[in-house]
Enzyme design. Structure first.
Site, PDB file in Angstrom:
ATOM      1  N   GLU A 275       0.821  -1.225   0.000  1.00  0.00           N
ATOM      2  CA  GLU A 275       0.000   0.000   0.000  1.00  0.00           C
ATOM      3  C   GLU A 275       0.851   1.269   0.000  1.00  0.00           C
ATOM      4  O   GLU A 275       0.552   2.249  -0.700  1.00  0.00           O
ATOM      5  CB  GLU A 275      -0.915  -0.001   1.231  1.00  0.00           C
ATOM      6  CG  GLU A 275      -1.884   1.152   1.317  1.00  0.00           C
ATOM      7  CD  GLU A 275      -2.952   1.075   0.234  1.00  0.00           C
ATOM      8  OE1 GLU A 275      -2.838   1.867  -0.720  1.00  0.00           O
ATOM      9  OE2 GLU A 275      -3.876   0.250   0.334  1.00  0.00           O
TER      10      GLU A 275
ATOM     11  N   GLY B 239       1.392   7.182  -1.303  1.00  0.00           N
ATOM     12  CA  GLY B 239       1.662   7.476   0.114  1.00  0.00           C
ATOM     13  C   GLY B 239       0.570   7.031   1.061  1.00  0.00           C
ATOM     14  O   GLY B 239       0.260   5.847   1.163  1.00  0.00           O
TER      15      GLY B 239
ATOM     16  N   LYS C 224       4.298   3.682  -9.857  1.00  0.00           N
ATOM     17  CA  LYS C 224       3.012   3.597  -9.148  1.00  0.00           C
ATOM     18  C   LYS C 224       1.867   3.353 -10.134  1.00  0.00           C
ATOM     19  O   LYS C 224       0.972   2.543  -9.881  1.00  0.00           O
ATOM     20  CB  LYS C 224       2.781   4.891  -8.359  1.00  0.00           C
ATOM     21  CG  LYS C 224       3.818   5.106  -7.272  1.00  0.00           C
ATOM     22  CD  LYS C 224       3.771   6.525  -6.727  1.00  0.00           C
ATOM     23  CE  LYS C 224       4.843   6.716  -5.665  1.00  0.00           C
ATOM     24  NZ  LYS C 224       5.056   8.122  -5.302  1.00  0.00           N
TER      25      LYS C 224
HETATM   26  N1  HSE Z   1       9.310  10.181  -3.621  1.00  0.00           N
HETATM   27  C1  HSE Z   1       7.942   9.813  -3.537  1.00  0.00           C
HETATM   28  C2  HSE Z   1       7.076  11.015  -3.779  1.00  0.00           C
HETATM   29  C3  HSE Z   1       7.658   9.216  -2.194  1.00  0.00           C
HETATM   30  O1  HSE Z   1       7.577  12.147  -3.745  1.00  0.00           O
HETATM   31  O2  HSE Z   1       5.881  10.867  -4.027  1.00  0.00           O
HETATM   32  C4  HSE Z   1       6.279   8.633  -2.068  1.00  0.00           C
HETATM   33  O3  HSE Z   1       6.130   7.515  -2.873  1.00  0.00           O
END
Ligand code: HSE
Ligand code: NAP
Length: 428
Positions: free
Chosen positions: A131, A136, A207
Site C-alpha cells: 500500500e 503514500g 506507481k
Molecule cells: N518520492 C515519492 C514522492 C515518495 O515524492 O511521491 C512517495 O512515494
C-alpha cells in the site's frame, strides 16, 4: 493470550523510523484493532551508530538485512530500504520463500518484479502487500482490491508523486528556483534516494503501472508506460499556463480500451479550478472510474514519514488479522499480459515557441502546423525584445504524433530560436 505478530524492519530512514514511531505511539490501539499485539523483533540498516531519533535498544540488530528473513522470531518483514534489485529484492525473496509475509513501500521493486514476487508469495502462502508504494497515505490499493473489487475499472488517473507536486506548486506560488524547491522536498523526506526518479516521472510511473495491473487484471507492464518528467517545465510555462487558466501537474493516466492498455505519465495542463488543478504541495490524488460505481476520488498526503508509516501499518494490521488478498487483487497466474495501445488519444496542446521577430514568422509556423492537420484555437504573443518573441499557442485536438512532426519542423526552421515546449491539456 493471542500470539503477537513479530515484525522485522529493514531500513531505518524516513519510512522505517515512522513505522517504529507508530508502533510505539499506538501499540495498544493497534493490538486492539489487529486482535493481537504487533511487536518489533529486529531491525537493520547500513549504519548501526547513526542517531535516528528513536530508541532501537529493545530490538535485535542485523548488519545484513537479509538475515532478518532467516530469523526464527520474525513472522513478517517490512522492507523499507528501497532499490529495485539488490538487498531489497533478495530480502523479499528470502522472506517469501520461507513463508514469511512481506510489507514493502518499494514501488521500483514491485514495478519491475511484482509478478514474480506475487507468484512466489502465493506459492508459499505468504502475504505480499505494498500500500505504501502507491500514493503514500492514500489507501488506494485497499480500495481497488476490496471496496471497488466488483467493478469493471475503465480508467485510473491522478497525481502520484508528492515531490513533483510540491515542486510545481511551490514554483507557482513563490516563483522559487527549481533546484531550491527540490532541495526542500528532499529535506522534508519526500524525495527518493535518487531524486531523478521523482522529477523524471519514473517513481510516479512505477506507481501507475501497479495501479493499472490491479485495476485491469493485467501483469505489471512498467516498460509500457510512456514517461516524461518535469525537468523541462520552466517557471515561464507555469506562469503562462496560469494566465491561460491552467495549472501544470505531473499526471498519470491508465486506461483500457479496444486499442489496448494506455499508460502515460507526463506533465500536463489541467483547468485551474479542477480538483487536480487545486491540488497543492505533497498531496496526491487518484481518480478511479468504475462501470458500476462511477467516478471515485481519493486524496491525501503522498509522501513523508507519517503518511507512509500509516500505509505500512494498515497492511501489517490486515495481515495480523489474517486477511490474505493476492498482491494484485487476483491470483497471480490469472493476470494477463496487456496489449499496449499504439498511441494516446488526441488532445488539445499548449505550445511555447521562441520565434524571430520578423515579418512572416507566424504565417510560417501556422503553415507548419496546418501541414500536419493542426488547427490553432488560441494564440498569444507576449512581451519581447528586439530579437525574439515568446509565442503561446493552444491547439485544437490533435494527435501527438502529428504535433511532434510539426514541432520538429518548427525547431529546424530559422524562425525558431529555442526548443519548442509542448504540454498536453487534459480535461479532468
Ligand atoms: N518520492 C515519492 C514522492 C515518495 O515524492 O511521491 C512517495 O512515494
Ligand atoms: P531513506 O530515508 O533513504 O532510508 C533508507 C533506509 O534503508 C536507510 O535507513 C538505509 O540505511 C537503509 N538501507 C539502504 N540500503 C541498505 C542496504 N543495502 N542495507 C541495509 N540498509 C540499507 O528512504 P525512505 O524515504 O525511508 O524510503 C524507503 C522506501 O520507501 C523506498 O522504497 C521508497 O521508495 C519508499 N517510499 C518512501 C516514501 C517517502 O515519503 N519517503 C513514501 C513511499 C514510499 P542507513 O540509514 O544506515 O543509510
Amino acid at each position: 493470550m493471542t500470539q503477537p505478530l513479530r515484525i522485522a524492519i529493514a531500513g531505518l530512514g524516513t519510512v522505517g523510523v515512522g513505522v517504529i514511531r507508530m508502533v510505539q505511539t499506538h501499540g495498544d490501539r493497534i493490538a486492539a484493532r489487529a486482535g493481537r499485539p504487533i511487536e518489533i523483533a529486529a531491525v537493520s540498516a547500513r549504519s548501526r551508530s547513526k542517531d535516528r531519533g528513536v530508541d532501537l535498544s529493545p530490538f535485535a540488530w542485523e548488519d545484513d538485512p537479509v538475515a532478518l528473513a532467516r530469523r526464527g522470531d520474525v513472522d513478517l518483514v517490512v522492507e523499507v530500504m528501497g532499490g529495485e534489485d539488490g538487498p531489497a529484492k533478495v530480502l523479499t525473496e528470502t522472506a517469501l520463500s520461507s513463508g514469511k509475509h512481506v510489507v514493502t513501500a518499494n514501488k521500483a521493486m514491485m514495478a519491475h518484479h511484482g509478478q514474480a514476487l506475487a507468484e512466489l508469495a502465493e506459492a508459499n502462502e505468504a502475504a505480499l502487500r505494498y500500500e505504501a508504494a502507491v500514493a503514500g497515505g492514500i489507501p488506494i490499493m485497499k480500495s481497488l482490491t476490496e471496496g471497488l473489487a466488483g467493478n469493471g475499472i475503465e480508467r485510473v488517473m491522478g497525481v502520484m508523486n508528492g515531490t513533483c507536486n510540491y515542486i510545481l506548486t511551490e514554483m507557482e506560488h513563490t516563483g522559487a528556483d527549481y533546484e531550491a524547491v527540490l532541495a526542500d522536498a528532499q529535506a522534508l523526506g519526500y524525495a527518493e534516494a535518487d531524486p531523478s526518479f521523482d522529477v523524471g516521472g519514473i517513481d510516479a510511473a512505477h506507481k501507475l503501472s501497479l495501479l493499472a495491473a490491479t485495476a485491469f487484471g493485467t501483469r505489471v507492464d512498467f516498460a509500457g508506460v510512456t514517461i516524461e518528467g518535469i525537468e523541462r517545465v520552466s517557471l515561464a510555462d507555469i506562469q503562462q499556463a496560469a494566465e491561460l487558466g491552467y495549472k501544470v501537474r505531473l499526471l498519470g493516466v491508465a486506461q483500457m480500451s479496444s486499442e489496448g492498455l494506455e499508460q502515460r505519465m507526463q506533465p500536463v495542463l489541467v483547468p485551474s479550478q479542477s480538483p487536480i488543478g487545486l491540488l497543492e504541495g505533497v498531496t496526491n490524488m487518484v481518480i478511479v472510474e468504475g462501470d458500476f460505481v462511477g467516478r471515485t476520488v481519493f486524496t491525501g498526503p503522498g509522501a513523508g514519514e507519517g503518511p507512509t508509516a500509516s500505509a505500512i501499518m494498515g497492511d501489517v494490521i490486515d495481515i495480523a488479522r489474517g486477511l490474505r488478498i493476492p498482491a494484485f487483487g487476483q491470483p497471480a497466474d490469472s493476470l494477463t499480459a496487456p496489449n499496449r495501445a499504439a498511441h494516446a488519444g488526441s488532445a488539445s496542446h499548449y505550445l511555447r515557441l521562441t520565434l524571430t521577430d520578423a515579418p512572416g514568422t507566424l504565417a510560417k509556423v501556422a503553415q507548419m502546423l496546418a501541414d500536419q492537420g493542426i488547427s490553432i484555437d488560441r494564440m498569444r504573443q507576449n512581451d519581447h525584445d528586439e530579437r525574439q518573441v515568446p509565442v503561446l499557442i493552444v491547439t485544437h485536438d490533435c494527435a501527438r504524433s502529428n504535433l511532434d512532426a510539426a514541432l520538429a519542423e518548427i525547431a529546424n526552421s530559422p524562425v525558431s530560436l529555442a526548443e519548442p515546449v509542448a504540454l498536453r491539456i487534459e480535461q479532468v
